[in-house]
Scaffold this active site. Sequence first.
Site, PDB file in Angstrom:
ATOM      1  N   GLU A 214      38.765  38.408  37.406  1.00 30.17           N
ATOM      2  CA  GLU A 214      40.121  38.778  37.798  1.00 30.17           C
ATOM      3  C   GLU A 214      40.370  38.398  39.266  1.00 30.17           C
ATOM      4  O   GLU A 214      39.478  38.541  40.104  1.00 30.17           O
ATOM      5  CB  GLU A 214      40.335  40.276  37.620  1.00 30.17           C
ATOM      6  CG  GLU A 214      40.496  40.703  36.169  1.00 30.17           C
ATOM      7  CD  GLU A 214      41.743  40.128  35.539  1.00 30.17           C
ATOM      8  OE1 GLU A 214      42.846  40.274  36.123  1.00 30.17           O
ATOM      9  OE2 GLU A 214      41.623  39.514  34.464  1.00 30.17           O
ATOM     10  N   HIS A 234      47.104  36.403  36.841  1.00 27.52           N
ATOM     11  CA  HIS A 234      47.051  37.154  35.589  1.00 27.52           C
ATOM     12  C   HIS A 234      48.250  38.098  35.459  1.00 27.52           C
ATOM     13  O   HIS A 234      48.095  39.317  35.306  1.00 27.52           O
ATOM     14  CB  HIS A 234      45.748  37.948  35.475  1.00 27.52           C
ATOM     15  CG  HIS A 234      45.428  38.349  34.070  1.00 27.52           C
ATOM     16  ND1 HIS A 234      44.327  39.107  33.733  1.00 27.52           N
ATOM     17  CD2 HIS A 234      46.068  38.111  32.893  1.00 27.52           C
ATOM     18  CE1 HIS A 234      44.299  39.316  32.441  1.00 27.52           C
ATOM     19  NE2 HIS A 234      45.349  38.716  31.895  1.00 27.52           N
TER      20      HIS A 234
END
Length: 260
Positions: A214, A234
């Site tokens: 991430e 994201h």
Amino acid sequence: MQNFLPFFAYLLRFYLTSSSSRAIISDAEYTHSWKTGSGVNPSAKSINLLRSNLPHDTPAPQRTASKALISCSICDGTIRTGNGRGAFVGRELRNKTVGVIGTGSIGSATIKLLLAFGCRILAYSRTERNEVKAAGVEYTSLDHLLQESDIVTLHIPLNQQTHHLINADKIALMKPTATLINTARGNICDIDAVASALKNNKIAGAAFDVFETEPPLPQAHPLLNTPNTICIPHIGYATREAFDIRADIVFDNVRKFIQM
């Protein structure tokens, strides 16, 4: 367990601000794990764990993010570097061949949008859907899809079979004018192979909403140092409306667990 419902309400509203939210609740008979996103952890099968997720998740923002990334992969950063349009001429989606890898709920929703723009669709998926075929989509092999497509967009889960599915050998099959879009899972692509292909003009562009980890990404990340690349953190799923939908689905999963 019913006494815990107000606590669940508070907990879920807190956790739903995270893209990778997970929680576990237990009683004497069951353990239940839920996550606020698509996909499940395969290891949970071996530990007597009841699992629930958001199988349909939030395809509307994700498919729109995929379409937006298709449109912008060459232009990103032009204004920021003090330049104008110059001699740039874009390309239309109309009559382009788009290869959609994965025709689950998000892939199928993406196909509907692309058909509205006049695209020809090739599809590759573990399961072929009759409704997708009825829309005029041609299912084919992965290699043929990569060879024929002007745009390749990924909509599959990450597992042992799909890890680095798009590697150097597969990228070598793509047109030098093709664009690769990944709004699924980062490790479906070999990131180093994608970066190398971009630097050596083997493909024309790439747009990624997902990565091996991430964000934030290290400054040395391969995709942050390649031409004709869009990287976004994201956020393809992240709209207020989508979070409301996700909350409703998770609450429903918890209610079903409590009533077991």
